[in-house]
Design a protein around this motif. Structure first.
Motif, PDB file in Angstrom:
ATOM      1  N   LEU A  80     -16.147 -10.097 -22.374  1.00 48.71           N
ATOM      2  CA  LEU A  80     -16.577 -11.188 -21.500  1.00 48.71           C
ATOM      3  C   LEU A  80     -17.760 -10.814 -20.620  1.00 48.71           C
ATOM      4  O   LEU A  80     -18.337 -11.677 -19.952  1.00 48.71           O
ATOM      5  CB  LEU A  80     -15.408 -11.633 -20.609  1.00 48.71           C
ATOM      6  N   ASN A  81     -18.104  -9.526 -20.604  1.00 52.55           N
ATOM      7  CA  ASN A  81     -19.180  -9.019 -19.745  1.00 52.55           C
ATOM      8  C   ASN A  81     -18.897  -9.329 -18.274  1.00 52.55           C
ATOM      9  O   ASN A  81     -19.719  -9.873 -17.549  1.00 52.55           O
ATOM     10  CB  ASN A  81     -20.533  -9.590 -20.151  1.00 52.55           C
ATOM     11  N   ILE A  82     -17.680  -8.969 -17.853  1.00 52.26           N
ATOM     12  CA  ILE A  82     -17.287  -9.125 -16.461  1.00 52.26           C
ATOM     13  C   ILE A  82     -16.850  -7.776 -15.904  1.00 52.26           C
ATOM     14  O   ILE A  82     -16.602  -6.829 -16.655  1.00 52.26           O
ATOM     15  CB  ILE A  82     -16.140 -10.147 -16.307  1.00 52.26           C
ATOM     16  N   THR A  83     -16.761  -7.692 -14.585  1.00 56.92           N
ATOM     17  CA  THR A  83     -16.332  -6.472 -13.914  1.00 56.92           C
ATOM     18  C   THR A  83     -14.939  -6.701 -13.337  1.00 56.92           C
ATOM     19  O   THR A  83     -14.728  -7.667 -12.595  1.00 56.92           O
ATOM     20  CB  THR A  83     -17.304  -6.096 -12.793  1.00 56.92           C
ATOM     21  N   ILE A  84     -14.011  -5.822 -13.672  1.00 53.18           N
ATOM     22  CA  ILE A  84     -12.629  -5.977 -13.231  1.00 53.18           C
ATOM     23  C   ILE A  84     -12.192  -4.762 -12.423  1.00 53.18           C
ATOM     24  O   ILE A  84     -12.346  -3.619 -12.847  1.00 53.18           O
ATOM     25  CB  ILE A  84     -11.689  -6.169 -14.443  1.00 53.18           C
ATOM     26  N   ASP A  85     -11.652  -5.050 -11.249  1.00 55.44           N
ATOM     27  CA  ASP A  85     -11.018  -4.023 -10.415  1.00 55.44           C
ATOM     28  C   ASP A  85      -9.515  -4.232 -10.563  1.00 55.44           C
ATOM     29  O   ASP A  85      -8.981  -5.250 -10.103  1.00 55.44           O
ATOM     30  CB  ASP A  85     -11.459  -4.181  -8.968  1.00 55.44           C
ATOM     31  N   TYR A  86      -8.847  -3.306 -11.201  1.00 52.66           N
ATOM     32  CA  TYR A  86      -7.454  -3.473 -11.635  1.00 52.66           C
ATOM     33  C   TYR A  86      -6.546  -2.539 -10.843  1.00 52.66           C
ATOM     34  O   TYR A  86      -6.792  -1.327 -10.765  1.00 52.66           O
ATOM     35  CB  TYR A  86      -7.367  -3.146 -13.123  1.00 52.66           C
ATOM     36  N   VAL A  87      -5.492  -3.098 -10.266  1.00 49.57           N
ATOM     37  CA  VAL A  87      -4.488  -2.310  -9.553  1.00 49.57           C
ATOM     38  C   VAL A  87      -3.145  -2.520 -10.240  1.00 49.57           C
ATOM     39  O   VAL A  87      -2.679  -3.658 -10.384  1.00 49.57           O
ATOM     40  CB  VAL A  87      -4.392  -2.730  -8.070  1.00 49.57           C
ATOM     41  N   GLY A  88      -2.537  -1.439 -10.686  1.00 52.52           N
ATOM     42  CA  GLY A  88      -1.238  -1.512 -11.344  1.00 52.52           C
ATOM     43  C   GLY A  88      -0.164  -0.841 -10.504  1.00 52.52           C
ATOM     44  O   GLY A  88      -0.318   0.324 -10.118  1.00 52.52           O
ATOM     45  N   VAL A  89       0.894  -1.576 -10.207  1.00 54.37           N
ATOM     46  CA  VAL A  89       1.990  -1.054  -9.392  1.00 54.37           C
ATOM     47  C   VAL A  89       3.191  -0.754 -10.285  1.00 54.37           C
ATOM     48  O   VAL A  89       3.597  -1.593 -11.098  1.00 54.37           O
ATOM     49  CB  VAL A  89       2.386  -2.058  -8.288  1.00 54.37           C
ATOM     50  N   GLU A  90       3.738   0.430 -10.131  1.00 53.01           N
ATOM     51  CA  GLU A  90       4.864   0.859 -10.972  1.00 53.01           C
ATOM     52  C   GLU A  90       5.686   1.888 -10.212  1.00 53.01           C
ATOM     53  O   GLU A  90       5.153   2.906  -9.757  1.00 53.01           O
ATOM     54  CB  GLU A  90       4.345   1.472 -12.276  1.00 53.01           C
ATOM     55  N   ALA A  91       6.982   1.635 -10.050  1.00 48.98           N
ATOM     56  CA  ALA A  91       7.852   2.578  -9.346  1.00 48.98           C
ATOM     57  C   ALA A  91       8.302   3.721 -10.246  1.00 48.98           C
ATOM     58  O   ALA A  91       8.546   4.838  -9.772  1.00 48.98           O
ATOM     59  CB  ALA A  91       9.063   1.855  -8.774  1.00 48.98           C
ATOM     60  N   TYR A  92       8.413   3.437 -11.567  1.00 48.36           N
ATOM     61  CA  TYR A  92       8.927   4.438 -12.504  1.00 48.36           C
ATOM     62  C   TYR A  92       7.974   4.559 -13.698  1.00 48.36           C
ATOM     63  O   TYR A  92       8.163   3.894 -14.726  1.00 48.36           O
ATOM     64  CB  TYR A  92      10.331   4.047 -12.975  1.00 48.36           C
ATOM     65  N   PRO A  93       6.938   5.399 -13.580  1.00 45.93           N
ATOM     66  CA  PRO A  93       5.938   5.526 -14.661  1.00 45.93           C
ATOM     67  C   PRO A  93       6.567   5.938 -15.988  1.00 45.93           C
ATOM     68  O   PRO A  93       7.533   6.706 -16.040  1.00 45.93           O
ATOM     69  CB  PRO A  93       4.998   6.611 -14.136  1.00 45.93           C
ATOM     70  N   VAL A  94       5.997   5.407 -17.062  1.00 51.12           N
ATOM     71  CA  VAL A  94       6.451   5.744 -18.414  1.00 51.12           C
ATOM     72  C   VAL A  94       6.027   7.181 -18.733  1.00 51.12           C
ATOM     73  O   VAL A  94       4.864   7.543 -18.542  1.00 51.12           O
ATOM     74  CB  VAL A  94       5.847   4.767 -19.444  1.00 51.12           C
ATOM     75  N   PRO A  95       6.950   8.020 -19.218  1.00 50.07           N
ATOM     76  CA  PRO A  95       6.599   9.398 -19.558  1.00 50.07           C
ATOM     77  C   PRO A  95       5.540   9.461 -20.657  1.00 50.07           C
ATOM     78  O   PRO A  95       5.521   8.618 -21.564  1.00 50.07           O
ATOM     79  CB  PRO A  95       7.923   9.999 -20.050  1.00 50.07           C
ATOM     80  N   MET A  96       4.687  10.476 -20.603  1.00 47.55           N
ATOM     81  CA  MET A  96       3.591  10.590 -21.557  1.00 47.55           C
ATOM     82  C   MET A  96       4.100  10.737 -22.986  1.00 47.55           C
ATOM     83  O   MET A  96       3.459  10.239 -23.925  1.00 47.55           O
ATOM     84  CB  MET A  96       2.689  11.776 -21.195  1.00 47.55           C
ATOM     85  N   LYS A 142       4.934   2.735  -6.355  1.00 45.66           N
ATOM     86  CA  LYS A 142       5.746   2.223  -5.257  1.00 45.66           C
ATOM     87  C   LYS A 142       6.555   1.031  -5.738  1.00 45.66           C
ATOM     88  O   LYS A 142       6.360   0.524  -6.852  1.00 45.66           O
ATOM     89  CB  LYS A 142       4.865   1.821  -4.081  1.00 45.66           C
ATOM     90  N   PHE A 143       7.464   0.579  -4.895  1.00 45.34           N
ATOM     91  CA  PHE A 143       8.270  -0.591  -5.212  1.00 45.34           C
ATOM     92  C   PHE A 143       7.489  -1.863  -4.862  1.00 45.34           C
ATOM     93  O   PHE A 143       6.641  -1.868  -3.966  1.00 45.34           O
ATOM     94  CB  PHE A 143       9.594  -0.558  -4.449  1.00 45.34           C
ATOM     95  N   PHE A 144       7.795  -2.943  -5.562  1.00 45.10           N
ATOM     96  CA  PHE A 144       7.072  -4.195  -5.339  1.00 45.10           C
ATOM     97  C   PHE A 144       7.250  -4.708  -3.909  1.00 45.10           C
ATOM     98  O   PHE A 144       6.350  -5.329  -3.347  1.00 45.10           O
ATOM     99  CB  PHE A 144       7.525  -5.268  -6.330  1.00 45.10           C
ATOM    100  N   LYS A 145       8.394  -4.429  -3.312  1.00 40.00           N
ATOM    101  CA  LYS A 145       8.652  -4.886  -1.945  1.00 40.00           C
ATOM    102  C   LYS A 145       7.794  -4.162  -0.920  1.00 40.00           C
ATOM    103  O   LYS A 145       7.768  -4.554   0.259  1.00 40.00           O
ATOM    104  CB  LYS A 145      10.135  -4.722  -1.601  1.00 40.00           C
TER     105      LYS A 145
END
Length: 229
Positions: A80-96, A142-145
């Motif tokens: 789309l030729n746009i610029t995105i600033d992305y923030v992802g919140v996760e309390a329990y990351p998926v193991p590699m 972190k937690f969503f709350k």
């Protein structure tokens, strides 16, 4: 809790939690669901609303999980030729070790993006990372709350585990935080279409619309934050 990497109906993988009988994505198709809910009805809609005069979009993902939504958003930003600033919140990351079993680059024939998919998971948490000229990522553990952003995002991908197994993530208190985190005219999209979820969104001020759902689901929800009067 036991975890299994399984193949969904469109050939793409997800993580299954047998104790909950729950998956990170729809068993009817992980990639199909992600594109339908978050790209087509989320990113593309947000892009149309904002127009090409300001091609910068800030996104909050509720449930970074496998990184699928972040990765296909990265791919779409270039298209789309746009610029995105992305923030992802996760309390329990998926193991590699589980990440390495996910087949998204192969299914999408995006081998040139395979390294980027792995990079999204290997990047440090709580830091801003410029992935490309079109996409930056900040992962917050972190937690969503605990989300307290105000007037920050144009778009929220709400991709938490379902209300059947984690009802506390689909309450008015959580959606009030989402409402405050969005800019005016910002939107929130989710795969859920439960009546209780729709009412919780409406009760905190969202304008809520039912849209056709992804394969296996009749409907999904899109919530908009109105302009202040």
């Amino acid at each position: 809790m036991e975890r299994q990497v399984i193949i969904t109906a469109d050939g793409s993988s997800t993580i299954h939690l047998p104790d909950w009988n729950e998956q990170y994505h729809s068993k009817h198709g992980a990639i199909q669901e992600a594109y339908h809910v978050f790209i087509h009805h989320g990113l593309h809609r947000c892009y149309r609303l904002r127009g090409t005069h300001d091609p910068k979009i800030s996104i909050l993902e509720i449930g970074f999980g496998t990184g699928l939504n972040a990765w296909i958003t990265f791919l779409e930003a270039k298209t789309l030729n746009i610029t995105i600033d992305y923030v992802g919140v996760e309390a329990y990351p998926v193991p590699m070790e589980e990440v390495l079993q996910l087949n998204y680059p192969e299914i999408l024939n995006a081998d040139d993006g395979a390294n980027t998919f792995k990079t999204l998971h290997r990047l440090s948490w709580e830091a801003h990372h410029d992935i490309s000229s079109h996409f930056s990522l900040t992962k917050q553990k972190k937690f969503f709350k605990e989300i307290n952003d105000e007037n920050t995002y144009h778009l929220i991908y709400f991709d938490a585990f379902g209300a059947r197994v984690q009802p506390e993530l689909w309450t008015e208190s959580i959606f009030k935080r989402m409402f405050h985190a969005l800019k005016e005219q910002g939107i929130l999209v989710t795969y859920s279409a439960k009546g209780s979820v729709r009412r919780a969104m409406q009760n905190v001020g969202f304008t809520v619309e039912k849209l056709p759902g992804p394969p296996g689901k009749r409907e999904m929800l899109c919530a908009s934050k109105p302009i202040s009067q």
